[in-house]
Design an enzyme around this catalytic site. Structure first.
Site, PDB file in Angstrom:
ATOM      1  N   THR A 107      -2.427  -1.948  -1.481  1.00 16.74           N
ATOM      2  CA  THR A 107      -3.490  -2.567  -2.291  1.00 16.74           C
ATOM      3  C   THR A 107      -3.796  -3.991  -1.831  1.00 16.74           C
ATOM      4  OG1 THR A 107      -2.901  -1.188  -4.158  1.00 16.74           O
ATOM      5  CG2 THR A 107      -4.091  -3.185  -4.679  1.00 16.74           C
TER       6      THR A 107
ATOM      7  N   THR B 230       2.807  -1.140  -3.087  1.00 17.93           N
ATOM      8  CA  THR B 230       3.920  -1.242  -4.044  1.00 17.93           C
ATOM      9  C   THR B 230       4.602   0.109  -4.314  1.00 17.93           C
ATOM     10  OG1 THR B 230       2.339  -0.981  -5.848  1.00 17.93           O
ATOM     11  CG2 THR B 230       2.996  -3.232  -5.303  1.00 17.93           C
ATOM     12  N   ASP B 231       3.834   1.204  -4.152  1.00 17.51           N
ATOM     13  CA  ASP B 231       4.360   2.512  -4.579  1.00 17.51           C
ATOM     14  C   ASP B 231       5.686   2.880  -3.909  1.00 17.51           C
ATOM     15  OD1 ASP B 231       2.149   2.769  -6.168  1.00 17.51           O
ATOM     16  OD2 ASP B 231       1.157   4.308  -4.959  1.00 17.51           O
TER      17      ASP B 231
ATOM     18  N   SER C 161       0.755   3.139   0.656  1.00 21.21           N
ATOM     19  CA  SER C 161       2.174   3.393   0.888  1.00 21.21           C
ATOM     20  C   SER C 161       2.652   4.808   0.548  1.00 21.21           C
ATOM     21  CB  SER C 161       3.043   2.315   0.238  1.00 21.21           C
ATOM     22  OG  SER C 161       3.093   2.434  -1.149  1.00 21.21           O
TER      23      SER C 161
HETATM   24  N1  ASP Z   1      -1.186   3.013  -3.981  1.00 24.99           N
HETATM   25  C1  ASP Z   1      -1.003   1.693  -3.475  1.00 24.99           C
HETATM   26  C2  ASP Z   1       0.024   1.710  -2.374  1.00 24.99           C
HETATM   27  O1  ASP Z   1       1.194   1.814  -2.671  1.00 24.99           O
HETATM   28  C3  ASP Z   1      -0.585   0.787  -4.537  1.00 24.99           C
HETATM   29  C4  ASP Z   1      -0.187  -0.570  -4.054  1.00 24.99           C
HETATM   30  O2  ASP Z   1      -0.356  -0.941  -2.928  1.00 24.99           O
HETATM   31  O3  ASP Z   1       0.291  -1.269  -4.885  1.00 24.99           O
HETATM   32  O4  ASP Z   1      -0.353   1.577  -1.239  1.00 24.99           O
END
Ligand code: ASP
Length: 334
Positions: free
Chosen positions: A12, A88-89, A55
Site C-alpha cells: 500500500t 503490511t499483510d 504482499s
Molecule cells: N494488501 C496490501 C499489501 O499487503 C496491504 C498493505 O500494503 O498494507 O500489500
C-alpha cells in the site's frame, strides 16, 4: 560515503486509489526516495526497487532472494543498514525470514503503510522516516530485524498484524514493542531474548499452513500431504490440541517422515504438551508431532521452511522448535 539503502517491494505504501479500488502505482516505489523528511536526516539514501507487488503475492522464493540481496548489499562497508518497504499483510512473514537467515548483523528495519499514497493522513512517509532513524540508532544492530510503523519498533519474530484497517495494526502480543520513535528520538526499552539465527543456503518452499476446526475429519490435512507438501504446520486449539481424527492423520503423516509442527489459534503463550487425551498436545507429541513453542502459525511456517533448508531429520527439526519442552525443570536446591 556512508549510506542507507531502501529496498522497495511494493504494498500500500506504493499504491494509489484507482476507479475500481487501490492498486500498485508504477512510480510508487520511486516516490519513497522523494519523501521530504528524509532530506532532514543528512545521510545519503539509495533506493533499490526489488519488486512492486501487493504482499499477498509475495512467495517464499521472493523472501529468500530478498534475504540474499540484502546480505549482498550489506557487504559494502559504506552501507550502514537497510530499510525494506513492504505490504503490511505479510510483512510479519518476510521480516521473520530475514531475521532468521540474514548473515549480516547490520540493522535492517521493515516498514509499510496502512494508507495509500494519496489518502488523507497517509502513514507511509512518516514510517519510512522513523525506520531510517531506527537504522541510525547506535543500539539497532543488537535488535535483529525490526518492524517499524506508527512510532513503534517491534521484533520481527514477535510482531503480527492485528487490525485489518487501523494504522496501529502491528503488535507483539505477549511481548510488547522493543521501543518507540518519539519525535526524532529512537528509544529502545528491551531486546528480544528469543531471537535465533538459522543460517542456510536454501529453504524448503513446500510447507503448508493448515488450520484445524471443530468437526475437522482430517481430510484437508491428508490432502496437503498427498499433493506434495514436504512439511506441515498445523494450527490447533489452545495449548496445541486437535480433534481425534486429525490426530490420526498427524500420526500417519509423521510416520512417512513429514514433519508436522503444531501451533495454536491463540496468539499468546506457549504450545506445551499438557493434554494426553486423543488429539491433546501430549498425545500428538507421542504420535511424533513437533510442538512449536511460539504459537503463531505463520511464524512457524517460515521457521519450518528455513529449518528444512538445513535438515530433514525429524529429531533435528524438533530441537529447533522445542528448545525448552524436553529440558528438565530446574528445582530449587538451596
Ligand atoms: N494488501 C496490501 C499489501 O499487503 C496491504 C498493505 O500494503 O498494507 O500489500
Amino acid at each position: 560515503m556512508k549510506r542507507i539503502v531502501i529496498i522497495t517491494t511494493g504494498g500500500t505504501i506504493a499504491m494509489v486509489k484507482g476507479d475500481q479500488g487501490v492498486i500498485p502505482y508504477e512510480k510508487g516505489n520511486l516516490l519513497i526516495s522523494e519523501i521530504p523528511l528524509l532530506k532532514k536526516v543528512g545521510i545519503k539514501i539509495d533506493l533499490i526497487e526489488f519488486s512492486n507487488i501487493p504482499s499477498p503475492h509475495m512467495k517464499p522464493s521472493d523472501m529468500w532472494s530478498l534475504s540474499q540481496k540484502i546480505d549482498e548489499i550489506l557487504k559494502d562497508d559504506n552501507v550502514i543498514g537497510v530499510v525494506v518497504t513492504h505490504g503490511t499483510d505479510t510483512l510479519e512473514e518476510t521480516s521473520y525470514l530475514l531475521d532468521l537467515t540474514l548473515k549480516s548483523e547490520k540493522p535492517v528495519v521493515c516498514t509499510a503503510a496502512m494508507r495509500n499514497i494519496g489518502e488523507l493522513g497517509t502513514d507511509g512517509p512518516r514510517n519510512v522516516y522513523s525506520s531510517v532513524l531506527t537504522v541510525l540508532s547506535p543500539q539497532a544492530s543488537e535488535m535483529g530485524v525490526m518492524v517499524c510503523l506508527n512510532d513503534e519498533i517491534h521484533a520481527a519474530r514477535e510482531v503480527t498484524k492485528t487490525y485489518t484497517s487501523n494504522v496501529a495494526t502491528f503488535d507483539s502480543p505477549g511481548y510488547g514493542p522493543l521501543g518507540i520513535v518519539d519525535e526524532d528520538n529512537v528509544i529502545f526499552f528491551r531486546k528480544s531474548l528469543t531471537r535465533e539465527k538459522i543460517l542456510v543456503d536454501k529453504i524448503e518452499e513446500r510447507v503448508a499452513l493448515i488450520k484445524t476446526f471443530t468437526g475437522d475429519d482430517g481430510k484437508l490435512l491428508k490432502y496437503a500431504k498427498e499433493i506434495g507438501y514436504k512439511g506441515i504446520v498445523l494450527e490447533g486449539f489452545g495449548r496445541g490440541n486437535v480433534p481425534p481424527s486429525v490426530a490420526n492423520v498427524v500420526e500417519d503423516i509423521v510416520e512417512e517422515g513429514i514433519p508436522v509442527v503444531i501451533t495454536s489459534r491463540c496468539f499468546k503463550g506457549r504450545i506445551y504438551p499438557v493434554y494426553a487425551y486423543h488429539g491433546g498436545g501430549a498425545d500428538l507429541r507421542k504420535k511424533g508431532a513437533i510442538m512449536s513453542e511460539h504459537p503463531i502459525g505463520q511464524k512457524a511456517k517460515i521457521k519450518l521452511m528455513v529449518v528444512m533448508g538445513k535438515t530433514r531429520k525429524l529429531d533435528e527439526i524438533r530441537r529447533y522448535f522445542e528448545p525448552n519442552i524436553s529440558r528438565r525443570p530446574i528445582l530449587y536446591e538451596g
